[in-house]
Design a protein around this motif. Sequence first.
Motif, PDB file in Angstrom:
ATOM      1  N   GLN A 135      95.536  53.326  19.238  1.00  0.00           N
ATOM      2  CA  GLN A 135      96.267  52.373  18.289  1.00  0.00           C
ATOM      3  C   GLN A 135      95.854  52.735  16.918  1.00  0.00           C
ATOM      4  OE1 GLN A 135      95.916  48.118  18.614  1.00  0.00           O
ATOM      5  NE2 GLN A 135      97.541  47.703  17.339  1.00  0.00           N
ATOM      6  N   VAL A 136      96.589  53.082  15.920  1.00  0.00           N
ATOM      7  CA  VAL A 136      96.252  53.243  14.389  1.00  0.00           C
ATOM      8  C   VAL A 136      96.818  52.269  13.587  1.00  0.00           C
ATOM      9  CG1 VAL A 136      96.285  54.873  12.796  1.00  0.00           C
ATOM     10  CG2 VAL A 136      95.985  55.672  15.146  1.00  0.00           C
ATOM     11  N   THR A 137      95.984  51.514  12.816  1.00  0.00           N
ATOM     12  CA  THR A 137      96.301  50.214  11.977  1.00  0.00           C
ATOM     13  C   THR A 137      96.054  50.779  10.681  1.00  0.00           C
ATOM     14  OG1 THR A 137      95.934  48.722  13.789  1.00  0.00           O
ATOM     15  CG2 THR A 137      96.261  47.792  11.764  1.00  0.00           C
ATOM     16  N   VAL A 138      96.947  50.488   9.535  1.00  0.00           N
ATOM     17  CA  VAL A 138      96.804  50.581   8.271  1.00  0.00           C
ATOM     18  C   VAL A 138      97.294  49.486   7.510  1.00  0.00           C
ATOM     19  CG1 VAL A 138      99.030  51.860   7.821  1.00  0.00           C
ATOM     20  CG2 VAL A 138      97.009  52.348   6.286  1.00  0.00           C
ATOM     21  N   THR A 139      96.484  48.957   6.691  1.00  0.00           N
ATOM     22  CA  THR A 139      96.814  47.896   5.589  1.00  0.00           C
ATOM     23  C   THR A 139      96.743  48.168   4.446  1.00  0.00           C
ATOM     24  OG1 THR A 139      95.816  46.451   7.636  1.00  0.00           O
ATOM     25  CG2 THR A 139      96.013  45.529   5.460  1.00  0.00           C
ATOM     26  N   SER A 140      97.686  47.949   3.535  1.00  0.00           N
ATOM     27  CA  SER A 140      97.478  48.116   2.123  1.00  0.00           C
ATOM     28  C   SER A 140      98.572  47.513   1.378  1.00  0.00           C
ATOM     29  CB  SER A 140      97.641  49.669   1.922  1.00  0.00           C
ATOM     30  OG  SER A 140      97.565  50.008   0.354  1.00  0.00           O
ATOM     31  N   GLY A 141      97.895  46.925   0.093  1.00  0.00           N
ATOM     32  CA  GLY A 141      99.066  46.278  -0.580  1.00  0.00           C
ATOM     33  C   GLY A 141      99.761  45.004   0.006  1.00  0.00           C
ATOM     34  N   GLY A 142      99.036  44.537   0.575  1.00  0.00           N
ATOM     35  CA  GLY A 142      99.549  43.312   1.458  1.00  0.00           C
ATOM     36  C   GLY A 142     100.542  43.558   2.614  1.00  0.00           C
ATOM     37  N   ARG A 143     100.742  44.762   2.823  1.00  0.00           N
ATOM     38  CA  ARG A 143     101.385  45.216   3.980  1.00  0.00           C
ATOM     39  C   ARG A 143     100.505  45.890   5.271  1.00  0.00           C
ATOM     40  NH1 ARG A 143     106.994  47.682   2.703  1.00  0.00           N
ATOM     41  NH2 ARG A 143     108.042  45.745   2.107  1.00  0.00           N
TER      42      ARG A 143
END
Length: 172
Positions: A135-143
């Motif tokens: 599982q790969v998760t990315v968080t950026s700019g409130g998303r």
Amino acid sequence: MSEQNPNPYAADGDPDGKYQWGPTPGYGYPHEAQGYGYPQQPTLPGTPVPYTGPPAGGGAPLMSIGDITVMNDSIVTPSGTMPLKGAVWTATDMSRTEEKMPTVAIVLAVIFFIFCLLGLLFLLMKEKTTTGFIQVTVTSGGRHHSTMVPAVGPDTFHMVMGQINYARSLSV
């Protein structure tokens, strides 16, 4: 043919409006008479096309992990576009590798045990199978976006971590 409904396939300048065989000049085929000054060169399959630079709209993709695409300055996901700068990347290994004795080894051990005791060596055969996902998760700019990459071997997690480390280096 009447003047009100001229033949669209007629040769240029033909008063009878007869059908012209082949492609008409001006529809994807530059012609010397159209003012380009050169005839179009035929393109054959496999012929290299000169590089004209990255496509408009953010440049070419640098890498892709599952359905996450990393561009020069943004991250494109199905849930929207996020800024690349300051992105937080995480990976969770949800795969497992099992090692078992194949059925062929048991059958061969039984058959060759009758003839000689060397048949027991077939019991040393092992087969590794990897199942699951990373599982790969990315968080950026409130998303936030998460994707699952199928594990095809025991080294899949290391490959995905290499890609994530490259994406982390771009996010700084």
